[in-house]
Design an enzyme around this catalytic site. Structure first.
Site, PDB file in Angstrom:
ATOM      1  N   GLU A  43       5.918   9.598  -0.478  1.00 19.30           N
ATOM      2  CA  GLU A  43       5.200   8.546   0.259  1.00 19.30           C
ATOM      3  C   GLU A  43       6.069   7.856   1.313  1.00 19.30           C
ATOM      4  O   GLU A  43       5.581   7.544   2.393  1.00 19.30           O
ATOM      5  CB  GLU A  43       4.663   7.481  -0.716  1.00 19.30           C
ATOM      6  N   HIS A  53      -0.896  13.171   3.684  1.00 19.10           N
ATOM      7  CA  HIS A  53      -0.730  14.278   2.731  1.00 19.10           C
ATOM      8  C   HIS A  53      -1.167  15.639   3.276  1.00 19.10           C
ATOM      9  O   HIS A  53      -0.495  16.633   3.054  1.00 19.10           O
ATOM     10  CB  HIS A  53      -1.493  13.960   1.447  1.00 19.10           C
ATOM     11  N   SER A  98       1.262   8.097   8.165  1.00 23.59           N
ATOM     12  CA  SER A  98      -0.163   7.848   8.405  1.00 23.59           C
ATOM     13  C   SER A  98      -0.393   6.434   8.916  1.00 23.59           C
ATOM     14  O   SER A  98      -1.530   5.997   9.024  1.00 23.59           O
ATOM     15  CB  SER A  98      -0.973   8.093   7.122  1.00 23.59           C
ATOM     16  N   HIS A 143      -5.296   8.384   5.632  1.00 25.57           N
ATOM     17  CA  HIS A 143      -4.033   8.554   4.896  1.00 25.57           C
ATOM     18  C   HIS A 143      -3.958   9.954   4.272  1.00 25.57           C
ATOM     19  O   HIS A 143      -2.918  10.619   4.321  1.00 25.57           O
ATOM     20  CB  HIS A 143      -3.921   7.476   3.818  1.00 25.57           C
TER      21      HIS A 143
HETATM   22 FE   LIG Z   1      -0.484   8.678  -0.547  1.00 27.51          FE
END
Ligand SMILES: [Fe+2]
Length: 294
Positions: A221, A180, A240, A175
């Site tokens: 997010e 990110h 992700s 993730h």
């Molecule tokens: Fe996150």
């Protein structure tokens, strides 16, 4: 998607950083670093827990600005990374926004091996000035968000348990890097992360922090936007997770209205039933930058 697969990936997106946690759960006992919940897929795997402890120790002894020490991943863990890429590549082609795809291209990941944070960090720093710093596990939402103001992303280094390659109950290196890390290799997205950090630092009350955390959730997010007539993802929780990207089309789309977003509750343990959609990448950037006080 069959029920078993769906259940297995249901919580792939969970980012527990954004859930308020009490101090007891964030303090780490050096002698028992990784205290996994009995429901955690790695709970019964002593070797996995020992490996997570060693990775956590790297973070605990890390000094800001030093090269990030490499983590020792097993071949089973590299297989997890390969499995995830296999699921993500077509999902990215179908659902990722072009800004994300360009940033992904800049990082040139090897789809067969988990990259080391040190190498990813060097590339990101050269592009946006953002840097990754390893953390052992949970950090409080305010600490996590405020560090963004300094251009620092606090990053976990362990990978999910190999028995559940498409599921993780907590943010892991997949993730962090595929979500990110890639977005921090985009100058405008990196800048929005800095602005979030600044706004959180200035937040005068827990209520304001909570509103900012909701906006972070539904943009950084889980943000989506319109691009050439289609809805595309720019949110790290979506990008992700192949399961999240597949479910994205079932969500109710609402226009990106940051006042409304700041009031919108969310359940991080489910696929998101509501997503907020910007008219374009530039519109999303302008709205967030002006709200966050650029
Ligand atoms: Fe996150």
């Amino acid at each position: 998607m069959n029920t078993q697969t769906r259940d297995a990936i249901l919580a792939d997106h969970v980012d527990v950083r954004m859930i308020a946690v009490d101090d007891d759960t964030t303090s780490l006992d050096r002698n028992a670093l990784v205290q996994l919940d009995p429901e955690h897929p790695g709970f019964r795997d002593a070797e996995y827990r020992a490996r997570r402890n060693r990775i956590a120790e790297l973070a605990l002894t890390y000094k800001s600005g030093e090269p990030i020490p490499d983590a020792a991943y097993t071949s089973e863990e590299h297989d997890v990374w390969r499995t995830i890429w296999k699921a993500l590549q077509p999902a990215h082609r179908a659902h990722a926004c072009s800004e994300y795809l360009s940033a992904l291209d800049r990082l040139q990941f090897d789809s067969d091996r988990i990259p080391q944070l040190r190498a990813v960090n060097e590339k990101i720093q050269a592009i946006s000035g953002f840097r990754l710093e390893p953390v052992a596990g949970l950090v409080e939402p305010r600490v996590f968000l405020e560090s963004l103001a300094r251009g620092v992303f606090l990053c976990t280094q362990y990978i999910r348990h190999h028995s559940t390659p498409l599921y993780t109950p907590e943010p892991d290196v997949v993730h962090e890097i595929i979500g990110h890390g890639v977005t921090l290799a985009s100058e405008p997205l990196a800048q929005l992360n800095r602005l979030f950090g600044g706004a959180v630092k200035r937040a005068p009350s827990p209520e304001v922090l909570e509103r900012l955390a909701r906006i972070y959730w539904f943009t950084i997010e889980f943000g989506v936007l319109r691009e050439n007539g289609s809805v595309k993802a720019y949110g790290t929780g979506l990008l992700s997770s192949a399961g999240e990207l597949e479910e994205m089309g079932r969500a109710e789309l609402r226009p990106l209205d940051l006042e409304a977003v700041s009031e919108q509750e969310y359940d991080p343990t489910r696929f998101q039933p509501v997503l907020f959609c910007a008219d374009s990448f530039d519109a999303m950037y302008e709205q967030l930058a002006s709200y966050l006080g650029a």
